[in-house]
Design a protein around this motif. Structure first.
Motif, short mmCIF file in Angstrom:
data_model
loop_
_atom_site.label_atom_id
_atom_site.label_comp_id
_atom_site.label_asym_id
_atom_site.label_seq_id
_atom_site.Cartn_x
_atom_site.Cartn_y
_atom_site.Cartn_z
N LEU A 44 0.83 -1.21 0.00
CA LEU A 44 0.00 0.00 0.00
C LEU A 44 0.86 1.26 0.00
N SER A 65 -4.83 3.61 -0.01
CA SER A 65 -5.22 3.11 1.30
C SER A 65 -5.81 1.71 1.24
N TYR A 66 -6.07 1.22 0.03
CA TYR A 66 -6.64 -0.12 -0.12
C TYR A 66 -6.31 -0.66 -1.49
N GLY A 78 -10.74 -3.10 5.85
CA GLY A 78 -10.91 -2.19 4.72
C GLY A 78 -9.66 -1.97 3.90
N LYS A 79 -8.65 -2.80 4.12
CA LYS A 79 -7.39 -2.66 3.37
C LYS A 79 -7.43 -3.40 2.03
N ARG A 116 -10.45 -5.00 -0.66
CA ARG A 116 -11.88 -5.17 -0.92
C ARG A 116 -12.24 -6.62 -1.21
#
Length: 307
Positions: free
Chosen positions: A100, A106-107, A147-148, A150
């Motif tokens: 990241l 952020s994801y 939430g890192k 999906r």
């Protein structure tokens, strides 16, 4: 027929563009420019991995295109992969954090376990580690909850390994995707069909068999020069590469294709304004000779080696 790249619905509910730019082989210059070109052409899926050492170039290029207003972060589907050195459950989050940071996001949209094999770094080469990929998977599930990532998936798994993962009690998420070597010379039909029946999307890497007659010192057949493929290409006034990529899409699979050439990046994108007949599909599928190029022979004696 319009050249609109289809999207595949993942079992998470997210949509994944079925054609993407691969960024393997950081030793080749031009990944940064290739990603920018691909986004300008219309690609909305970029595939990378921690081990490729191309994530920083991918992140820089995507960020630049976002700042130019060409795309938003939500427009670009980014797939990356967990390095084999981060399989210990306590290290999985560390591996993604490094990715990241380089990707400047952020994801990620899809995070794959690159191999079922766990490794330890050594002064010379690599050492085997006995971490079970099931334990690694449990740690990857936490990345979704945080939430890192999906969606999470797997790569270079064999049939038995996929089945074992699916049959393990207490797992929260089913793999959203399996990425495997797939092209007319290694069709992987049984594994592909099994995954699709289980609601796991399938992505092809090395779809053009590297486009060489020799790979890592081993003689190979080049699909781009195959008589069947070139005949079909002439019938459609297309290139052999376009035909093979179209064949992959019509099998119901996504495909990642790597190039740093602007003309080839554009050419590879033009695969949705024609279709192959059932007879052409069958003829190309029948070329299968199980020619596997990506073997990682240095891991053959390690636990969970898939081939």
């Amino acid at each position: 027929m319009a050249n609109t790249i289809p999207c595949m619905k993942l079992n998470t509910g997210h949509s994944m563009p079925a054609l993407g730019l691969g960024t393997w082989n950081y030793r080749l210059p031009g990944i940064y420019d290739a990603v920018k070109t691909a986004i300008d052409v219309g690609y909305r899926h970029i595939d990378t991995a921690w081990v490729y050492e191309s994530e920083a170039d991918v992140g820089k290029a995507v960020k630049e295109k976002i700042s130019e207003g060409v795309v938003s972060r939500e427009d670009v589907f980014i797939t990356t992969k967990l390095g084999n050195y981060f399989h210990d459950p306590d290290e999985v989050a560390v591996g993604l954090r490094e990715s990241l940071d380089d990707l400047k996001t952020s994801y990620v949209d899809l995070y794959l376990m690159h191999w079922p094999v766990s490794l330890k770094k050594a002064a010379r080469g690599v050492l085997a580690d006995d971490t079970d990929y099931i334990d690694t998977w449990r740690a990857m599930e936490k990345l979704v909850d945080a939430g890192k990532a999906r969606a999470i998936g797997i790569s270079n798994f064999n049939m038995a390994q996929v089945e074992r993962l699916l049959q393990t009690d207490g797992l929260k998420y089913k793999p959203a995707n399996l990425q495997i070597e797939m092209n007319p010379y290694i069709t992987n039909t049984e594994l592909m069909q099994f995954c699709l029946e289980q609601g796991i999307s399938v992505t092809s890497y090395s779809p053009l068999t590297k486009g060489v007659a020799d790979y890592q010192g081993e003689g190979t057949f080049n699909i781009l020069e195959d008589d069947v493929v070139t005949k079909v290409a002439r019938q459609h006034s297309r290139t052999p590469a376009q035909v093979v990529l179209r064949w992959t899409l019509q099998r119901g699979c996504a495909v990642m294709v790597k190039s740093c050439s602007e003309s080839r990046i554009r050419e590879n994108f033009q695969i949705c304004d024609f279709s192959l007949t059932n007879e052409e599909m069958a003829a190309i599928t029948n070329l299968n000779i199980n020619q596997r190029l990506v073997k990682r022979d240095n891991m053959k004696s390690f636990p969970w080696y898939p081939f």
